[in-house]
Design a protein around this motif. Sequence first.
Motif, PDB file in Angstrom:
ATOM      1  N   ASN A   1       0.819  -1.217   0.000  1.00 25.89           N
ATOM      2  CA  ASN A   1       0.000   0.000   0.000  1.00 25.89           C
ATOM      3  C   ASN A   1       0.853   1.268   0.000  1.00 25.89           C
ATOM      4  O   ASN A   1       0.513   2.256   0.652  1.00 25.89           O
ATOM      5  N   GLY A   2       1.970   1.229  -0.706  1.00 20.54           N
ATOM      6  CA  GLY A   2       2.803   2.411  -0.878  1.00 20.54           C
ATOM      7  C   GLY A   2       3.726   2.752   0.275  1.00 20.54           C
ATOM      8  O   GLY A   2       4.357   3.813   0.256  1.00 20.54           O
TER       9      GLY A   2
ATOM     10  N   VAL B   1      13.629   0.508  -2.754  1.00 18.86           N
ATOM     11  CA  VAL B   1      12.265   1.013  -3.010  1.00 18.86           C
ATOM     12  C   VAL B   1      12.098   1.413  -4.471  1.00 18.86           C
ATOM     13  O   VAL B   1      11.018   1.228  -5.039  1.00 18.86           O
ATOM     14  N   ALA B   2      13.154   1.928  -5.086  1.00 21.13           N
ATOM     15  CA  ALA B   2      13.074   2.277  -6.507  1.00 21.13           C
ATOM     16  C   ALA B   2      12.806   1.027  -7.344  1.00 21.13           C
ATOM     17  O   ALA B   2      11.992   1.058  -8.275  1.00 21.13           O
ATOM     18  N   GLN B   3      13.474  -0.083  -7.008  1.00 17.87           N
ATOM     19  CA  GLN B   3      13.238  -1.342  -7.719  1.00 17.87           C
ATOM     20  C   GLN B   3      11.789  -1.798  -7.557  1.00 17.87           C
ATOM     21  O   GLN B   3      11.143  -2.211  -8.522  1.00 17.87           O
ATOM     22  N   LEU B   4      11.284  -1.702  -6.329  1.00 15.68           N
ATOM     23  CA  LEU B   4       9.921  -2.157  -6.071  1.00 15.68           C
ATOM     24  C   LEU B   4       8.883  -1.273  -6.748  1.00 15.68           C
ATOM     25  O   LEU B   4       7.903  -1.777  -7.295  1.00 15.68           O
ATOM     26  N   VAL B   5       9.085   0.019  -6.731  1.00 13.61           N
ATOM     27  CA  VAL B   5       8.157   0.947  -7.386  1.00 13.61           C
ATOM     28  C   VAL B   5       8.151   0.671  -8.891  1.00 13.61           C
ATOM     29  O   VAL B   5       7.083   0.630  -9.519  1.00 13.61           O
TER      30      VAL B   5
ATOM     31  N   THR C   1       8.917  -2.159 -10.414  1.00  6.08           N
ATOM     32  CA  THR C   1       8.288  -3.461 -10.624  1.00  6.08           C
ATOM     33  C   THR C   1       6.776  -3.351 -10.510  1.00  6.08           C
ATOM     34  O   THR C   1       6.043  -3.918 -11.313  1.00  6.08           O
ATOM     35  N   GLN C   2       6.307  -2.610  -9.508  1.00  5.14           N
ATOM     36  CA  GLN C   2       4.863  -2.495  -9.277  1.00  5.14           C
ATOM     37  C   GLN C   2       4.148  -1.688 -10.352  1.00  5.14           C
ATOM     38  O   GLN C   2       2.981  -1.865 -10.608  1.00  5.14           O
ATOM     39  N   SER C   3       4.884  -0.753 -10.986  1.00  2.00           N
ATOM     40  CA  SER C   3       4.256   0.062 -12.020  1.00  2.00           C
ATOM     41  C   SER C   3       4.404  -0.551 -13.416  1.00  2.00           C
ATOM     42  O   SER C   3       3.838  -0.044 -14.369  1.00  2.00           O
ATOM     43  N   ALA C   4       5.141  -1.646 -13.516  1.00  2.00           N
ATOM     44  CA  ALA C   4       5.340  -2.286 -14.821  1.00  2.00           C
ATOM     45  C   ALA C   4       4.180  -3.184 -15.185  1.00  2.00           C
ATOM     46  O   ALA C   4       3.383  -3.579 -14.435  1.00  2.00           O
TER      47      ALA C   4
END
Length: 150
Positions: free
Chosen positions: A54-55, A141-145, A147-150
């Motif tokens: 949830n961000g 966190v950059a990797q996760l963001v 991945t989540q936006s892809a």
Amino acid sequence: MSGDTDLIKLYSGRILELAADIPHHGRLSAPGATVKKRSPLCGSTVTVDLNLANGTVSAFGQDVKACALGQAAASVVGGAILGTTPDQIVQARDDLRAMLKDDGPTPSAPFDGLEVLRPAVAFKNRHASILLTLDAASEAVAQLVQTQSA
């Protein structure tokens, strides 16, 4: 001798207390992202495991092999990072870098405990170790963001 005295003052009781008690020390069993950072100058390393939900940071683990200053920074970050957003983590990293390199303001809450490291401004050879945990967390966190936006 003054340099020796300044170095002794740098390793204050509070910094040593923080270094001895690092929250979330240990690796996560199922991290969303893992980033390992190493300071080439001193050889300190930090591995960060991180999950977002949830961000915000929902789980955090760290394996810290660093000097007392790097450990103290990891302790402050570990105690503050749960519930923070990727933007807050990146801002804390940028603010800590500015505090150390340009005598800028202390990172804002919840990372304001990093103020304890202000005496390290004069010790440029320690800056990379102090920045390791937030550098690694920012990259995670950059990797996760991404991945989540892809």
